[in-house]
Design a protein around this motif. Structure first.
Motif, PDB file in Angstrom:
ATOM      1  N   ASP A  24      -5.690  -2.224 -13.939  1.00  0.00           N
ATOM      2  CA  ASP A  24      -4.655  -3.186 -13.559  1.00  0.00           C
ATOM      3  C   ASP A  24      -3.260  -2.617 -13.793  1.00  0.00           C
ATOM      4  O   ASP A  24      -2.388  -3.260 -14.388  1.00  0.00           O
ATOM      5  CB  ASP A  24      -4.824  -4.494 -14.337  1.00  0.00           C
ATOM      6  N   THR A  36      -9.981   9.002  -4.496  1.00  0.00           N
ATOM      7  CA  THR A  36     -10.732   7.742  -4.496  1.00  0.00           C
ATOM      8  C   THR A  36     -10.935   7.233  -5.916  1.00  0.00           C
ATOM      9  O   THR A  36     -10.756   6.049  -6.206  1.00  0.00           O
ATOM     10  CB  THR A  36     -12.099   7.940  -3.819  1.00  0.00           C
ATOM     11  N   ARG A  91      -7.600   5.810  -7.282  1.00  0.00           N
ATOM     12  CA  ARG A  91      -7.311   4.442  -6.823  1.00  0.00           C
ATOM     13  C   ARG A  91      -8.165   3.429  -7.580  1.00  0.00           C
ATOM     14  O   ARG A  91      -7.690   2.353  -7.950  1.00  0.00           O
ATOM     15  CB  ARG A  91      -7.554   4.334  -5.318  1.00  0.00           C
ATOM     16  N   SER A  92      -9.425   3.786  -7.819  1.00  0.00           N
ATOM     17  CA  SER A  92     -10.321   2.890  -8.550  1.00  0.00           C
ATOM     18  C   SER A  92      -9.863   2.711  -9.995  1.00  0.00           C
ATOM     19  O   SER A  92      -9.897   1.598 -10.539  1.00  0.00           O
ATOM     20  CB  SER A  92     -11.754   3.442  -8.519  1.00  0.00           C
ATOM     21  N   ALA A 132       0.812  -1.219   0.000  1.00  0.00           N
ATOM     22  CA  ALA A 132       0.000   0.000   0.000  1.00  0.00           C
ATOM     23  C   ALA A 132       0.844   1.268   0.000  1.00  0.00           C
ATOM     24  O   ALA A 132       0.321   2.368  -0.204  1.00  0.00           O
ATOM     25  CB  ALA A 132      -0.936   0.003   1.207  1.00  0.00           C
ATOM     26  N   LEU A 148      -6.773   2.930 -11.166  1.00  0.00           N
ATOM     27  CA  LEU A 148      -5.586   2.078 -11.195  1.00  0.00           C
ATOM     28  C   LEU A 148      -5.967   0.612 -11.015  1.00  0.00           C
ATOM     29  O   LEU A 148      -5.420  -0.263 -11.689  1.00  0.00           O
ATOM     30  CB  LEU A 148      -4.599   2.505 -10.110  1.00  0.00           C
ATOM     31  N   ASP A 149      -6.911   0.355 -10.118  1.00  0.00           N
ATOM     32  CA  ASP A 149      -7.351  -1.026  -9.891  1.00  0.00           C
ATOM     33  C   ASP A 149      -8.023  -1.600 -11.142  1.00  0.00           C
ATOM     34  O   ASP A 149      -7.736  -2.727 -11.554  1.00  0.00           O
ATOM     35  CB  ASP A 149      -8.324  -1.082  -8.714  1.00  0.00           C
ATOM     36  N   LYS A 150      -8.914  -0.806 -11.740  1.00  0.00           N
ATOM     37  CA  LYS A 150      -9.666  -1.303 -12.898  1.00  0.00           C
ATOM     38  C   LYS A 150      -8.795  -1.490 -14.129  1.00  0.00           C
ATOM     39  O   LYS A 150      -9.041  -2.396 -14.939  1.00  0.00           O
ATOM     40  CB  LYS A 150     -10.822  -0.346 -13.217  1.00  0.00           C
ATOM     41  N   HIS A 202      -0.069   0.032 -11.848  1.00  0.00           N
ATOM     42  CA  HIS A 202       0.456   0.368 -10.528  1.00  0.00           C
ATOM     43  C   HIS A 202       0.564   1.863 -10.262  1.00  0.00           C
ATOM     44  O   HIS A 202       0.705   2.276  -9.117  1.00  0.00           O
ATOM     45  CB  HIS A 202       1.849  -0.259 -10.340  1.00  0.00           C
ATOM     46  N   GLU A 218     -14.898   8.609 -13.532  1.00  0.00           N
ATOM     47  CA  GLU A 218     -13.527   8.107 -13.538  1.00  0.00           C
ATOM     48  C   GLU A 218     -12.831   8.467 -14.847  1.00  0.00           C
ATOM     49  O   GLU A 218     -11.646   8.790 -14.863  1.00  0.00           O
ATOM     50  CB  GLU A 218     -13.526   6.593 -13.327  1.00  0.00           C
TER      51      GLU A 218
END
Length: 219
Positions: free
Chosen positions: A198, A188, A191-192, A76, A194-196, A200, A159
């Motif tokens: 995939d 927020t 972060r979403s 993290a 980057l996650d979606k 870093h 987003e």
């Protein structure tokens, strides 16, 4: 208060850097460690850092292994590489491993503090003279692996707005002002994103869009 962990085998440099960073009211040096010591993971766990600084140049051929250990021990935390030379290949390697920033040591403490604060918000920073090389290398890596199918399809409209601001080089605060939302909301969404996607870092997200894969989905 941002918690920092300084990773460097040069003890005198770590102590001097720690003293300088401690003068910033919102930064706290929670610990330091040698990149090769066996207790590295334990020290990371004890420090619970938001940001880790590391001198990869001093790690030599073990740079990749050090980055792997840092990512495993504190997934993290944002990683800031302190560079004592240009090291284009090493900068590319660091970006692939998820390091959010690359800061030449000669830039000074004030610049480093600014970058650390940005990294804690999920922002990335590489010197302009290295950024092109890093983006091109990441693009070739993505193309060689077959790319992603419709990477922006999973993003919400908001987003996409935030991502568009990132592509234009805008900071979180500026994006927030233009979208009439809070900075925390932008973080927020980031972060979403980057996650979606995939990825870093924001650098990889921007590279993905500029490669042409994402822009076709928006037309």
């Amino acid at each position: 208060m941002l918690r920092l962990l300084l990773v460097d085998e040069q003890r005198m440099f770590v102590e001097a850097l720690g003293q300088c960073l401690s003068t910033a009211p919102d930064l706290w040096v929670a610990g330091s460690a040698d990149p090769f010591e066996q207790e590295l993971a334990d020290k990371i766990a004890a420090a619970r850092p938001d940001v880790v600084t590391v001198d990869l140049v001093s790690c030599g051929t073990e740079a990749s292994e050090v980055l792997r250990r840092l990512n495993e021990a504190c997934p993290a935390a944002g990683i800031v590489v302190l560079a004592s030379g240009p090291g284009r290949e090493l900068a590319v390697e660091a970006a692939r491993a998820g390091a959010l920033a690359w800061v030449p040591k000669e830039r000074g403490v004030a610049d480093l503090v600014t970058v650390i604060r940005g990294v804690s918000r999920g922002e990335g920073w590489y010197p302009p003279e290295l950024l092109g090389t890093v983006l091109r290398s990441l693009r070739r890596q993505d193309t060689g692996s077959g790319g992603r199918s419709g990477p922006l399809e999973s993003l919400s409209s908001r987003e996409r707005d935030v991502l568009a601001g990132m592509v234009e080089g805008k900071r979180s605060r500026q994006i927030a002002e233009e979208l009439f939302v809070s900075v925390q909301t932008v973080r927020t969404h980031t972060r979403s994103i980057l996650d979606k996607l995939d990825v870093h870092s924001q650098i990889e997200a921007v590279m993905l869009v500029r490669s042409g894969e994402g822009t076709r989905d928006q037309t």
